[in-house]
Each structure stands twice: as C-alpha cells, then as structure tokens.
Design an enzyme around this catalytic site. Structure first.
Site, PDB file in Angstrom:
ATOM      1  N   HIS A  66       1.410  16.012 -16.959  1.00  0.00           N
ATOM      2  CA  HIS A  66       0.519  14.852 -17.101  1.00  0.00           C
ATOM      3  C   HIS A  66       1.315  13.610 -17.491  1.00  0.00           C
ATOM      4  CE1 HIS A  66      -3.107  12.571 -17.688  1.00  0.00           C
ATOM      5  NE2 HIS A  66      -2.915  12.426 -18.976  1.00  0.00           N
TER       6      HIS A  66
ATOM      7  N   ASN B 200      -2.024  12.058 -25.759  1.00  0.00           N
ATOM      8  CA  ASN B 200      -0.712  12.016 -25.108  1.00  0.00           C
ATOM      9  C   ASN B 200       0.424  12.047 -26.132  1.00  0.00           C
ATOM     10  OD1 ASN B 200      -0.983  11.958 -22.255  1.00  0.00           O
ATOM     11  ND2 ASN B 200      -2.006   9.988 -22.428  1.00  0.00           N
TER      12      ASN B 200
ATOM     13  N   ARG C 190       4.389   7.548 -21.995  1.00  0.00           N
ATOM     14  CA  ARG C 190       3.599   8.470 -22.819  1.00  0.00           C
ATOM     15  C   ARG C 190       4.453   9.139 -23.894  1.00  0.00           C
ATOM     16  NH1 ARG C 190       1.139   9.374 -17.617  1.00  0.00           N
ATOM     17  NH2 ARG C 190      -1.082   8.877 -17.606  1.00  0.00           N
TER      18      ARG C 190
ATOM     19  N   ARG D 273      -1.111   3.772 -25.641  1.00  0.00           N
ATOM     20  CA  ARG D 273       0.072   3.109 -25.088  1.00  0.00           C
ATOM     21  C   ARG D 273      -0.100   1.605 -25.046  1.00  0.00           C
ATOM     22  NH1 ARG D 273       2.628   4.634 -19.658  1.00  0.00           N
ATOM     23  NH2 ARG D 273       0.580   5.199 -18.852  1.00  0.00           N
TER      24      ARG D 273
ATOM     25  N   ILE E 151      -6.432  15.930 -25.232  1.00  0.00           N
ATOM     26  CA  ILE E 151      -6.402  14.705 -24.438  1.00  0.00           C
ATOM     27  C   ILE E 151      -5.263  13.804 -24.924  1.00  0.00           C
ATOM     28  CG2 ILE E 151      -7.751  12.620 -23.869  1.00  0.00           C
ATOM     29  CD1 ILE E 151     -10.270  14.444 -24.654  1.00  0.00           C
TER      30      ILE E 151
ATOM     31  N   ASP F 197     -13.596  11.210 -36.894  1.00  0.00           N
ATOM     32  CA  ASP F 197     -12.437  10.318 -36.894  1.00  0.00           C
ATOM     33  C   ASP F 197     -12.168   9.970 -38.343  1.00  0.00           C
ATOM     34  OD1 ASP F 197     -10.479   8.326 -36.548  1.00  0.00           O
ATOM     35  OD2 ASP F 197     -11.404   7.605 -34.710  1.00  0.00           O
TER      36      ASP F 197
ATOM     37  N   ASN G 179       1.576  10.916 -32.579  1.00  0.00           N
ATOM     38  CA  ASN G 179       0.497  11.769 -32.087  1.00  0.00           C
ATOM     39  C   ASN G 179       0.741  13.255 -32.315  1.00  0.00           C
ATOM     40  OD1 ASN G 179      -0.779   9.470 -31.394  1.00  0.00           O
ATOM     41  ND2 ASN G 179      -0.623   9.710 -29.190  1.00  0.00           N
TER      42      ASN G 179
END
Length: 283
Positions: free
Chosen positions: A166, A108, A76, A70, A106, A23, A83
């Site tokens: 999704h 969104n 999303r 979120r 993963i 990260d 993102n």
C-alpha cells in the site's frame, strides 16, 4: 478519516449494529452525539481520553485510522515513527479487551503498521492471521474510478484487483484481469503510475491541508461493511487486503480474499498476470 468513516457507517451498517468511536481528542463524544441524530438503527457512542477499553468492549470489528497525516514532500514511510507507536498502543489494548475481533489497519504506512500489529498480537498470544488486515481498499476504488474514466465505463461496473502493498511501487493493479477492457502497454504503465501516486496527487492538491480523508473514509467503510456482511454469514464476499499469507511473494501481501465468519476464509489466487504486471511483481 474517522468522521467521514463514522458518517458512512452510521448510514450503512445493518440495523441493530453498535458503533463506537474513540480518539484521544475530547471532541469525540460530541461527534457521536452529532451522528446520533441521524435516523438510522445504528447505536453510536463516543469515547475520548487515555483509556480506549470502553470503546473496544464486545467489538467484532475494529478499524484503526488514528495517526498523523501526510503533508506535501512526505511519503507514507515518513509517518512511521509517530504512527507506529499509536498503532502499537491501540493493538495492545485490543489484545486485552477484544482479542477475537477482526482488526483493519488504515494508519499509514500500512506496509509496516500491519507487521507491528501482528507482533503485538503474537506477543500477547492472541494473533490470528485470518483476522488482521491492512486496508488497501483505497487503491481498489481509485483504480475502479480511473479505469472507468479512461474507458468510458460506469465506475460501478469496474472492479480492479490490486495486489502487493500500500505504498508507491508496491501497489500493483491487475489491469489485465478486468473483463471486457484492454489497455495498450503505454496505457497500462501510465495508469499504474497514476494509481500508485494518487495519494500524493491529493496531498499536493490539498496544499498542506492534509491527505486523502474522504475517499479513504469511503474505502474503509466499504471494507468494514464487507467484513460485517461476511461475519454475519453472507457468502462470496471478496475484498483485497494486506494480510499475512503463505509467504509466496512476501510475508505480508495484498491479494483477493474470500471473507467469512472467521475473517479470511481463503486467500485467493492472484491469477494470470500480464508480462508488465509480472515484471512489476518480480521487481
């Protein structure tokens, strides 16, 4: 999601596995030290800063959960601008450092971040549509939970295939395909809606404190562990995920997949749909 996912993987990966955390935040190496005290035979390292390369070297599976979460009132797709850039940068590094890895996205909105990842990998000349996945497993575990609650079953006995995408109405649980369970049309409609809106249920319940991180960590761990088992040669490992298919329904589509040593071994048929499900798919 990252910390919950790392904890689950540290506990559940096969002995001898190596787990790398990355990260931008400086806390990441410390999270790895914290997790390293858990007595399992999984080696763990943490990396932070601008350069993700050392975390990716030699990777067989990469799970990307980086991004903003979120908040109430957002859907999303509101996350897209921030993102998309994060996913693009990370996937560019994957293309350079571990181009043969299976990549699970993963972050969104999965319906678009997966397509971005595919374009980046294509541009780098390393795209393999059998190795890029949008992780939709959260929709499956939610479906399993809600169906079990409604029908008085053990959640471990229920496995609901979920197809489509999704987000919102693109999430289509195939409730008609659960052995030994039947629903009235109203039950099916209400349950489908609850599964589609479950993410918002969590966002609102957390009242500005984030989105589904723990259940998503569980879902991502399940998917990642299934991939690892398949890569190690276990047979009959099936998971639903959002992948580039044959274009029958959409370019990218979530469907049941037989996983194997090279990622997707077979895109399985979505089977026979009920009238309600077929109508939802056509819409």
């Amino acid at each position: 999601i990252g910390q919950a996912l790392a904890l689950l993987l540290k506990n559940q990966l096969p002995s001898g596995s190596e787990l790398s955390l990355y990260d931008i935040a400086p806390v990441t190496p410390g999270v790895a030290v914290d997790l390293s005290h858990i007595p399992t035979a999984v080696k763990i390292k943490g990396f932070s800063g601008e350069d993700v390369t050392p975390a990716l070297e030699g990777a067989d599976v990469v799970l990307i959960s980086a991004g903003v979460a979120r908040k109430p009132g957002m859907d999303r797709s509101d996350l897209f601008n921030v993102n998309a850039g994060i996913v693009k940068n990370l996937v560019q590094q994957i293309a350079k450092t571990c181009p043969k890895a299976c990549v699970g996205i993963i972050t969104n909105p999965v319906n678009t971040t997966v397509a971005i990842a595919a374009e980046v990998l294509k541009k780098a000349g390393v795209y393999d549509k059998n190795k890029l996945f949008g992780v939709t497993t959260l929709d499956i575990i939610r479906s399993n939970t809600f169906v079990a609650e409604l029908k008085g079953k053990l959640p471990t006995e229920v496995e609901v295939p979920v197809i489509g995408g999704h987000s919102g109405v693109t999430i289509l649980p195939l409730l008609s395909q659960i052995p030994g369970v039947s629903f009235t049309e109203q039950e099916a409609a209400e349950l489908t809606k609850r599964i589609q809106n479950a993410g918002t249920e969590v966002v609102e319940a957390k009242a500005g404190g984030g989105s589904a991180t723990l259940s998503m960590g569980q879902a991502a761990a399940r998917f990642g562990l299934s991939l690892v088992r398949a890569l190690q040669g276990e047979k009959d490992v099936v998971e639903c995920a959002y992948v580039e298919g044959d274009g029958q329904y959409a370019r990218f589509f979530s469907q049941p997949l037989l996983l194997g040593k090279n990622g997707v071994e077979e895109r399985k048929s979505i089977g026979t749909l009920s009238a309600f499900e077929q109508h939802s798919l056509d819409a």
